[in-house]
Design an enzyme around this catalytic site. Structure first.
Site, PDB file in Angstrom:
ATOM      1  N   GLU A 168       0.828  -1.209   0.000  1.00 60.52           N
ATOM      2  CA  GLU A 168       0.000   0.000   0.000  1.00 60.52           C
ATOM      3  C   GLU A 168       0.864   1.261   0.000  1.00 60.52           C
ATOM      4  OE1 GLU A 168      -3.269   1.963   3.141  1.00 60.52           O
ATOM      5  OE2 GLU A 168      -1.948   0.317   3.748  1.00 60.52           O
ATOM      6  N   TRP A 169       0.483   2.240  -0.817  1.00 63.98           N
ATOM      7  CA  TRP A 169       1.129   3.551  -0.767  1.00 63.98           C
ATOM      8  C   TRP A 169       0.417   4.396   0.285  1.00 63.98           C
ATOM      9  CZ3 TRP A 169       5.338   6.080  -2.561  1.00 63.98           C
ATOM     10  CH2 TRP A 169       5.358   7.470  -2.365  1.00 63.98           C
TER      11      TRP A 169
ATOM     12  N   ASP B 218      13.238  -2.794  14.312  1.00 58.60           N
ATOM     13  CA  ASP B 218      14.164  -1.762  13.823  1.00 58.60           C
ATOM     14  C   ASP B 218      13.520  -0.402  14.017  1.00 58.60           C
ATOM     15  OD1 ASP B 218      16.406  -0.642  12.709  1.00 58.60           O
ATOM     16  OD2 ASP B 218      15.933  -1.194  10.645  1.00 58.60           O
TER      17      ASP B 218
END
Length: 294
Positions: free
Chosen positions: A97-98, A199
């Site tokens: 997804e953008w 992270d």
């Protein structure tokens, strides 16, 4: 990458999304040093695409699985929803997804979302697959003992890689002394195996158009939630309101300030292995302080 390979990716997107195949406009996206990245825009949707060598498909598959795991956390952070992965020509790809990202948003919501993500737990530490931390292989075998997991699969793994990269001598001697005595940091503390981003530095945190928090580029596994929070303080802290909100949901143990540097050591060693000497010297100093703190 040639047009035929892009056509194969567009076909894969159509099949995975249920949209009719259609040509898409490609726009390169900067900001990463491991993968090439693009925004693909079609008539009805936009997608974020990462590219790497074909033999790195496993890395994209692990990232997609990690995003999917975080997405399932009730009231957790938003992530780019993974759509599909595969190989086109000599390139592997991941499509997700953008999201239009913004640097600022609801910091308190970020703290709440992180606590809710960490509230997802497993029966053991590790994960059902390996993944990467930056560009480094991160091993995640299941272990019932957190001290053993962190000693073998985090500290000693990075120390061995550092030795092979030419960082021997004192770093190895002091690092092994720390590994042998690691249990001293957990004499009265046994963490739950929490779902971790893995992270969680500020560069992997943003906000969407509504101000809701968004996490991306995960290195997911189940481990001590303190390790996520420690990483979030290593290269520029999150907004103060995020930490305050987190503690209203799930207060931290009193020993966190000491263990914070222990968890930051893993990432500093990884940076030494990725980027070189200054981080190795920083890691030596961290190990010295941790040995004194025991």
């Amino acid at each position: 990458m040639n047009d035929d390979c892009w056509a194969r990716i567009e076909q894969a997107i159509a099949e995975a999304s249920g949209h009719a195949p259609a040509p898409m406009r490609r726009t390169p996206v900067g900001g990463g040093d491991i993968n090439a990245a693009y925004r693909l825009e079609g008539p009805t949707a936009r997608w974020f695409v990462k590219l790497n060598r074909a033999d790195r498909l496993w890395m994209f598959e692990a990232e997609a699985a990690g995003l999917a795991a975080i997405a399932e956390a009730a009231e957790g952070p938003r992530v780019p929803r993974p759509l599909t992965t595969g190989v086109a020509g000599n390139r592997s790809y991941a499509v997700m997804e953008w999201i239009d990202l913004r640097p600022r948003g609801d910091a308190a919501a970020l703290g709440h979302a992180l606590a809710n993500m960490h509230a997802v737990t497993a029966n053991q530490y590790g994960w059902d697959r390996d993944n990467t931390i930056g560009d480094t292989h991160q091993v995640n075998p299941w272990e019932r003992d957190w001290v053993a997991f962190y000693r073998e699969h985090r500290l000693r793994f990075q120390l061995d890689l550092a030795r092979r990269n030419g960082f021997g001598g004192r770093l190895q001697d002091r690092g092994e002394a720390l590994a042998e005595r690691l249990g001293a940091f957990f004499s009265d503390y046994t963490p739950l195996p929490s779902l971790l981003h893995g992270d969680l530095w500020s560069g992997n945190v943003a906000f969407d158009g509504s101000g809701a928090p968004v996490l991306y580029d995960p290195a997911v596994y189940f481990g001590d939630r303190e390790s996520d929070l420690a990483m979030s303080e290593l290269f520029g802290r999150l907004p103060a309101a995020a930490y305050s909100a987190y503690e209203t949901v799930w207060p931290l143990d009193a020993g966190y300030p000491v263990r914070r540097e222990l968890y930051q050591l893993y990432h500093t060693l990884n940076h030494a292995n990725l980027f070189g000497g200054p981080y190795a010297r920083e890691a030596e100093g961290m190990i010295d302080r941790l040995l004194v703190a025991m």
